[in-house]
Design a protein around this motif. Sequence first.
Motif, PDB file in Angstrom:
ATOM      1  N   ASP A 127       0.530  -1.366  -0.303  1.00 51.18           N
ATOM      2  CA  ASP A 127       0.510  -0.068   0.092  1.00 51.18           C
ATOM      3  C   ASP A 127       1.338   1.326  -0.109  1.00 51.18           C
ATOM      4  O   ASP A 127       1.812   1.299   0.566  1.00 51.18           O
ATOM      5  CB  ASP A 127      -1.054   0.031   1.688  1.00 51.18           C
ATOM      6  N   ARG A 128       0.079   2.232  -0.724  1.00 51.83           N
ATOM      7  CA  ARG A 128       1.354   3.928  -1.189  1.00 51.83           C
ATOM      8  C   ARG A 128       1.597   3.580   0.674  1.00 51.83           C
ATOM      9  O   ARG A 128       2.620   4.546   0.521  1.00 51.83           O
ATOM     10  CB  ARG A 128       0.637   4.338  -1.878  1.00 51.83           C
ATOM     11  N   SER A 129       0.483   4.010   1.820  1.00 51.26           N
ATOM     12  CA  SER A 129       0.936   4.636   2.560  1.00 51.26           C
ATOM     13  C   SER A 129       2.209   3.797   3.582  1.00 51.26           C
ATOM     14  O   SER A 129       3.222   3.793   4.392  1.00 51.26           O
ATOM     15  CB  SER A 129      -0.008   4.630   3.832  1.00 51.26           C
ATOM     16  N   TYR A 130       2.270   2.682   3.188  1.00 49.55           N
ATOM     17  CA  TYR A 130       3.556   1.984   4.013  1.00 49.55           C
ATOM     18  C   TYR A 130       5.027   2.234   2.791  1.00 49.55           C
ATOM     19  O   TYR A 130       5.713   1.893   3.882  1.00 49.55           O
ATOM     20  CB  TYR A 130       2.966  -0.110   3.572  1.00 49.55           C
TER      21      TYR A 130
END
Length: 344
Positions: A14-17
């Motif tokens: 995921d982009r946030s990760y």
Amino acid sequence: MKIQELRSLLGKADRSYVEKAFAESYKQLTKSQKEEIDPVIIDILEGREAEKKKKGSAVSFEKLEQEIEDFIENAYAQNYFAPNRVIPKSQRPKWRFMVKNFIKELEKILVESENYDRAVKLLTELYKLICEACNYYLFSTDDAFRSIGWSQPDLFALLVKKTFAAGYTRENISSLISLAVSGGLSREALHTMQEMVLLSELKTSDVKQIAIEEAKKLTDDREKKWKDTSKNNNRWYELEEEINELCAVILMVSVELAEPEEGIKFYFKHAQNSSREITMYCALQLMDWMEEEELWIKVYEYGISKKIRPREGLIRSYEKRKNKMTVKTEENAAADEKGPGENI
């Protein structure tokens, strides 16, 4: 992991990760590493082709200088030893590898380089730092020299050679004498070892004479400060030790000049030990260091002439050495009387 594995992992995440992983990884970089990688990050994020660094390209001296200065500043601030927000915990144990690399890079700089004097100055500051780390906890080690893979005499020898490569001056001779006789010591070193290293690099009689003159100036300076310092102050003991070591330098250089008499007189007059007998004992130890058997006897007899009563061990050693020398003298005299033809 390999770069392909990293790309695969990033593609699935995921982009946030991804952002969090990138930010946390960036935090682990040192200041110099961040400065090196920042242009690459900016180029990629702005859609430009990142400029590839050529393998084996030399580290610019200015960058090396800044890295060393930052390292020294942080080391004295104990940022490689105590918890702080400047040097991450994971980076603190790496100080020894940093120092090794700094020395390696400075050692490569040739005397013809315009940066040579600055390189020698940086090497001097690193040496002083490692000496200081032997007296105070600047790093997690009980012997900073051993941790960086250098013996103290060997690193001092490198510093002496690099300093004198640019020429002998009163200033650099005086500076090296000061470094040899003072500062923290490795568990495996004595000031005498550094003094012997320095002595070996004083190649001419003129340079040796300058060394004696500068050592006497330093002795005079330390004696004045010593007299003005309270005995309750630790500096009093440091100055006392420095005076004794300076006297040792003067004695050893005098011996090298084949003018030991003046050196012996100066040593017995200025050395600041708790008793005159200890002064005599220390002077005799120096003669042992220099493997000067005849001068050992001469120093002993000078001490006796000054009404110094030596310990039993010294008396026995003197008698043994004196007898050995007497036998040798008699054998040489007998050989001379026979003449070369009688031995055929």
